[in-house]
Design a protein around this motif. Structure first.
Motif, PDB file in Angstrom:
ATOM      1  N   ILE A 148     -39.176  90.255 -70.252  1.00 60.77           N
ATOM      2  CA  ILE A 148     -38.995  90.712 -71.630  1.00 60.77           C
ATOM      3  C   ILE A 148     -38.507  89.559 -72.511  1.00 60.77           C
ATOM      4  O   ILE A 148     -38.983  89.374 -73.640  1.00 60.77           O
ATOM      5  CB  ILE A 148     -38.001  91.888 -71.691  1.00 60.77           C
ATOM      6  N   GLN A 149     -37.567  88.769 -72.007  1.00 61.45           N
ATOM      7  CA  GLN A 149     -37.046  87.645 -72.782  1.00 61.45           C
ATOM      8  C   GLN A 149     -38.137  86.593 -73.021  1.00 61.45           C
ATOM      9  O   GLN A 149     -38.266  86.062 -74.131  1.00 61.45           O
ATOM     10  CB  GLN A 149     -35.863  87.007 -72.051  1.00 61.45           C
ATOM     11  N   HIS A 150     -38.936  86.311 -71.991  1.00 66.37           N
ATOM     12  CA  HIS A 150     -40.023  85.339 -72.138  1.00 66.37           C
ATOM     13  C   HIS A 150     -41.038  85.829 -73.175  1.00 66.37           C
ATOM     14  O   HIS A 150     -41.541  85.047 -73.991  1.00 66.37           O
ATOM     15  CB  HIS A 150     -40.724  85.096 -70.803  1.00 66.37           C
ATOM     16  N   ALA A 151     -41.348  87.137 -73.133  1.00 66.04           N
ATOM     17  CA  ALA A 151     -42.288  87.707 -74.100  1.00 66.04           C
ATOM     18  C   ALA A 151     -41.748  87.580 -75.517  1.00 66.04           C
ATOM     19  O   ALA A 151     -42.480  87.238 -76.453  1.00 66.04           O
ATOM     20  CB  ALA A 151     -42.558  89.172 -73.763  1.00 66.04           C
ATOM     21  N   PHE A 152     -40.468  87.856 -75.667  1.00 65.62           N
ATOM     22  CA  PHE A 152     -39.830  87.724 -76.979  1.00 65.62           C
ATOM     23  C   PHE A 152     -39.904  86.277 -77.466  1.00 65.62           C
ATOM     24  O   PHE A 152     -40.249  86.017 -78.620  1.00 65.62           O
ATOM     25  CB  PHE A 152     -38.375  88.184 -76.886  1.00 65.62           C
ATOM     26  N   ASP A 153     -39.583  85.335 -76.587  1.00 66.68           N
ATOM     27  CA  ASP A 153     -39.569  83.921 -76.960  1.00 66.68           C
ATOM     28  C   ASP A 153     -40.964  83.411 -77.321  1.00 66.68           C
ATOM     29  O   ASP A 153     -41.116  82.542 -78.193  1.00 66.68           O
ATOM     30  CB  ASP A 153     -38.989  83.077 -75.823  1.00 66.68           C
ATOM     31  N   LYS A 154     -41.995  83.967 -76.643  1.00 58.44           N
ATOM     32  CA  LYS A 154     -43.368  83.513 -76.884  1.00 58.44           C
ATOM     33  C   LYS A 154     -44.023  84.220 -78.061  1.00 58.44           C
ATOM     34  O   LYS A 154     -45.140  83.858 -78.457  1.00 58.44           O
ATOM     35  CB  LYS A 154     -44.211  83.735 -75.622  1.00 58.44           C
ATOM     36  N   LEU A 234     -32.573  96.229 -74.820  1.00 57.60           N
ATOM     37  CA  LEU A 234     -33.071  97.306 -75.685  1.00 57.60           C
ATOM     38  C   LEU A 234     -33.497  96.736 -77.042  1.00 57.60           C
ATOM     39  O   LEU A 234     -34.509  97.157 -77.617  1.00 57.60           O
ATOM     40  CB  LEU A 234     -31.996  98.377 -75.876  1.00 57.60           C
ATOM     41  N   GLU A 235     -32.735  95.793 -77.529  1.00 61.12           N
ATOM     42  CA  GLU A 235     -33.050  95.134 -78.793  1.00 61.12           C
ATOM     43  C   GLU A 235     -34.348  94.340 -78.681  1.00 61.12           C
ATOM     44  O   GLU A 235     -35.206  94.382 -79.579  1.00 61.12           O
ATOM     45  CB  GLU A 235     -31.895  94.213 -79.181  1.00 61.12           C
ATOM     46  N   LEU A 236     -34.510  93.619 -77.556  1.00 63.37           N
ATOM     47  CA  LEU A 236     -35.724  92.845 -77.337  1.00 63.37           C
ATOM     48  C   LEU A 236     -36.942  93.753 -77.206  1.00 63.37           C
ATOM     49  O   LEU A 236     -38.018  93.462 -77.770  1.00 63.37           O
ATOM     50  CB  LEU A 236     -35.583  91.980 -76.083  1.00 63.37           C
ATOM     51  N   GLU A 237     -36.793  94.851 -76.469  1.00 64.75           N
ATOM     52  CA  GLU A 237     -37.892  95.813 -76.321  1.00 64.75           C
ATOM     53  C   GLU A 237     -38.314  96.361 -77.678  1.00 64.75           C
ATOM     54  O   GLU A 237     -39.511  96.526 -77.963  1.00 64.75           O
ATOM     55  CB  GLU A 237     -37.475  96.969 -75.409  1.00 64.75           C
ATOM     56  N   SER A 238     -37.334  96.647 -78.520  1.00 63.57           N
ATOM     57  CA  SER A 238     -37.618  97.181 -79.845  1.00 63.57           C
ATOM     58  C   SER A 238     -38.422  96.195 -80.681  1.00 63.57           C
ATOM     59  O   SER A 238     -39.372  96.574 -81.377  1.00 63.57           O
ATOM     60  CB  SER A 238     -36.303  97.528 -80.552  1.00 63.57           C
ATOM     61  N   VAL A 239     -38.063  94.911 -80.605  1.00 63.67           N
ATOM     62  CA  VAL A 239     -38.795  93.879 -81.344  1.00 63.67           C
ATOM     63  C   VAL A 239     -40.228  93.777 -80.837  1.00 63.67           C
ATOM     64  O   VAL A 239     -41.184  93.691 -81.630  1.00 63.67           O
ATOM     65  CB  VAL A 239     -38.086  92.514 -81.217  1.00 63.67           C
ATOM     66  N   LEU A 240     -40.411  93.799 -79.521  1.00 69.28           N
ATOM     67  CA  LEU A 240     -41.755  93.691 -78.953  1.00 69.28           C
ATOM     68  C   LEU A 240     -42.618  94.871 -79.366  1.00 69.28           C
ATOM     69  O   LEU A 240     -43.829  94.713 -79.636  1.00 69.28           O
ATOM     70  CB  LEU A 240     -41.679  93.626 -77.419  1.00 69.28           C
TER      71      LEU A 240
END
Length: 247
Positions: A148-154, A234-240
């Protein structure tokens, strides 16, 4: 209680709280650092000094928990720290407890076999549940968080994630997050309240003190997971998921 700062000498941290030794080890910081400051040691070890200080200050002072500032760090940084605590439990604390328990029970008379069997069962059940909990986090939860973090960063959206990642949610982990506190409390109470009078005080006290060390470390560990890691993901999932509508 004073907070440690970048200019604090690392040796002063240990003098203030010997319990910080395992925490330093999780950052690959070993003894023999002379009079170097936190900033100097972190620079030499390529450790984020801000993250290091938030962790040691939170561990040192139970009333200090910088939830907002810790949320600013990458979840991978948090996961890597938590993985090192897992190794500390499995490779250091649990083997030490195994030895101390055997030594404690070896001093007890055979006519206390009912009690001996009881404490062995409580301890083995607790140890097994703790290991299962750790293995689940290492095999399922932490890889999910890193993805999830990698997806957010990319900058990719939720739809672009692998199917197995989308099938897992951090909310599921939060609901299934087993609480080991009660079992550890039961184990401590068996020893504190119901120990037969023929015990060896030295071996018993050593085992009990090690249990309390484990308990405190687990409380801090769970607090970071529940108050920092879960809300962060949860915050990262919401952004994605918002990226789906924006694409």
């Amino acid at each position: 209680m004073n907070k440690f700062s970048p200019t604090s000498r690392l040796s002063d941290l240990i003098h203030a709280n010997i319990g910080l030794l395992p925490v330093l080890n999780r950052f690959n910081i070993e003894l023999g650092f002379g009079d170097k400051t936190v900033q100097e040691i972190c620079d030499s070890k390529i450790v984020n000094p801000d993250f290091f200080l938030e962790i040691v200050n939170a561990y040192h002072n139970e009333h200090y928990f910088p939830q907002r500032s810790l949320m600013q760090f990458s979840s991978i940084l948090v996961v890597n720290y938590l993985s090192k605590t897992h190794r500390y439990y499995i490779e250091v604390l649990m083997p030490e407890l195994d030895v101390l328990l055997d030594k404690m029970l070896s001093f007890m008379l055979k006519n206390n076999m009912t009690y001996i069997d009881l404490i062995k069962k409580f301890y083995s059940d607790y140890k097994r549940e703790l290991i299962v909990h750790i293995e689940n986090e290492e095999k399922n939860v932490f890889p999910f968080i890193k993805e999830i973090q990698h997806a957010f960063d990319k900058g990719i959206s939720y739809n672009e994630l692998p199917a197995e990642i989308k099938a897992f949610s951090i909310e599921t982990f939060e609901k299934e997050h087993s609480n080991l506190d009660e079992k550890l409390l039961d184990l401590k109470n068996i020893i504190i309240k119901y120990l037969p009078p023929d015990y060896n005080s030295s071996s018993c006290h050593n085992f009990l003190m090690k249990l309390f060390i484990l308990e405190k470390d687990l409380i801090d560990h769970a607090r970071i997971e529940d108050k920092i890691l879960v809300p962060k993901v949860l915050e990262l999932e919401s952004v994605l998921k918002r990226r789906i509508s924006e694409s």
